[in-house]
Scaffold this motif. Sequence first.
Motif, PDB file in Angstrom:
ATOM      1  N   SER A 142       0.831  -1.202   0.000  1.00 21.14           N
ATOM      2  CA  SER A 142       0.000   0.000   0.000  1.00 21.14           C
ATOM      3  C   SER A 142       0.868   1.256   0.000  1.00 21.14           C
ATOM      4  O   SER A 142       0.553   2.252  -0.661  1.00 21.14           O
ATOM      5  N   THR A 151      -8.202  -3.522   0.078  1.00 20.49           N
ATOM      6  CA  THR A 151      -8.055  -4.230  -1.206  1.00 20.49           C
ATOM      7  C   THR A 151      -6.790  -5.071  -1.215  1.00 20.49           C
ATOM      8  O   THR A 151      -6.794  -6.229  -1.669  1.00 20.49           O
ATOM      9  N   VAL A 155      -6.744  -9.177  -1.732  1.00 25.55           N
ATOM     10  CA  VAL A 155      -6.107  -9.717  -2.938  1.00 25.55           C
ATOM     11  C   VAL A 155      -4.892 -10.566  -2.582  1.00 25.55           C
ATOM     12  O   VAL A 155      -4.738 -11.703  -3.058  1.00 25.55           O
TER      13      VAL A 155
END
Length: 602
Positions: A142, A151, A155
């Motif tokens: 991130s 997310t 993932v």
Amino acid sequence: MIVEWVIIGIYLVLLVIMGAWFGKLNTNTSDYFRSGQRGTWWLVGLSMVMAGTSTRTFTGNAGLGYEAGFTFLIIYWSGLLLLPVEYFVIAPMFRRLRATTSAEVVRERFGAGTEQLVAYLRVVTFLFFGGAWLWGLAIFISSVFGLPMVTMIVVLGLVVMFYSTTGGKWAVMGTDFIQGLIMISMCLLLGYICLDKLGGFSGMFQAITDAGLWEEFLPIKSDDMADELYGGKYQWRWIVALFISSAMWRFSMGSAERFFSVKHEKEAKKVVLVSLCATPLAAFYLIPDITARLLYSDQVSASLLSKPAESAFAIASINLLPQGLIGMMVIAMFAASMSSLDTGMNGNAAMIMKNIYPPLSRLFGKSIVSEEKQLFASKILSLILGAIIISVALYLSDMEGVGMFEILMDMNAILTPPILVPTMLGLFIRKTPKCAGLVSIVTGAIVGIVALVMAKMGMPWSYEQKVFIILGFSITAFLLTMPFYKRSSKEYLAQVDQFFLKMRTPIDFAKEVGEANDHQQLKMLGFFASCLGGFVLSLCVIPGNDMQGRIYIVALATMILMVGLPMLYLGRKKTREFELKHSQISKHNDANVLLPSKTEVK
């Protein structure tokens, strides 16, 4: 950033191929959970290093390096004091346990009741740590790509889940080895680039002096500084507590699983030497954190993470690595996290199938299913564990103002000491009753609950208080049971005698395991390492890099190829020797079958 994503995508494809390739070596649960006890020392050793190097090294611990400087090295290098004991005593003893899971060892020492308690606690504890490791990976990626944390967790968690079910322990160790090459090479390269940017070690030390950070960066902080800047952490009591906790884990039955996959005692001792060689690398993990503090503190402060300091390693990577290698650094972080999750998922699936499932089957009057069905169930368990870990990581990421390092330290202080005490002391103190393990664990757990209640009431214990108090009560409870040893049953006394006899009995590899497959391990890993080195070398064609950047890419590829190509050559050579040897044996056996006996001649 498109180039970086393409690089990551190619790498993930390589992992899937490796998982399928190594998965062919799994014929039963022994292969799936402990590689059939045929692992070579260099393969098991680097896998062990990777399992102990999750992304917390580059996120949670990066925050420590950014804020407290050389205290980072105390955490890693204090383990050097334990290596002589591990080499001469612990590694050979643990390999001789001849087990699949640590809970199996607990059963042989203390009985089924303690085994069940340890197995359930181990599964729950790993789910928390697994969630923290996944969270750490999401923090790094991130920070690099600026993508939403939620997310990233979902993932990346799904990717790890998919991969962890494919190849079992062989795939875990094989991919750990390849990923270890990436991580170590990338950290060495980034450390060099940082030092080059700062003017070498002398330039770095001068920059620290000029910034007025020497006192903050001292390895051991004064009590006043620890209270003022670090919430009471990093003074000598905190460091002693951390060292004791680490020592008890490394000498406990739970740590024995590190050596279950290696061939015999001599190779187990060599595994410890791999850890010894890897320990100095901690300096190269720290240098980027210090560089970020000296050169890019504004960027770190602007990070959107709940604790901005944990983005330090990522910020240094973004600013100093050439195009193409940022993706490789993300791969290195992914490798560190995935190796921890893979090892934990594999170990927990083994714990459930070998220690929790059989008693439940007997309780409900069911028979144990076949090895083939157990193997399939183990893969399903990995998926379930992965889904729970994703949920835990999402929960942790939503905790505002709390860093990953602090959360992991609290977990270590409360969850692990109750289990560590009996599983370590039970290896060295023989005359304890069957109930010693249960009494010690329950006592420690109760004190841990008290610590949580005190924190909720606004009277939290420090890290060292948690460690010392919980360990103190657990050890006292364990020792107080010793007078009851004389009242133990004859069956239990015989069980204890057998346990300690097994730890003293050397491994006969040929009789107990069979034939080694070193040539296959060399050849397969040499091939994949050479492919990886060739792929990294191809990154030189990426536009946008100057000559310096291309030199760095060539240097990274060279480090990987210097390992991969010799392994591939030796693997092919040993494979030819192995095939020739077996061909000669086969011809000899055929000749003996075809030749008539003396009676037939007469």
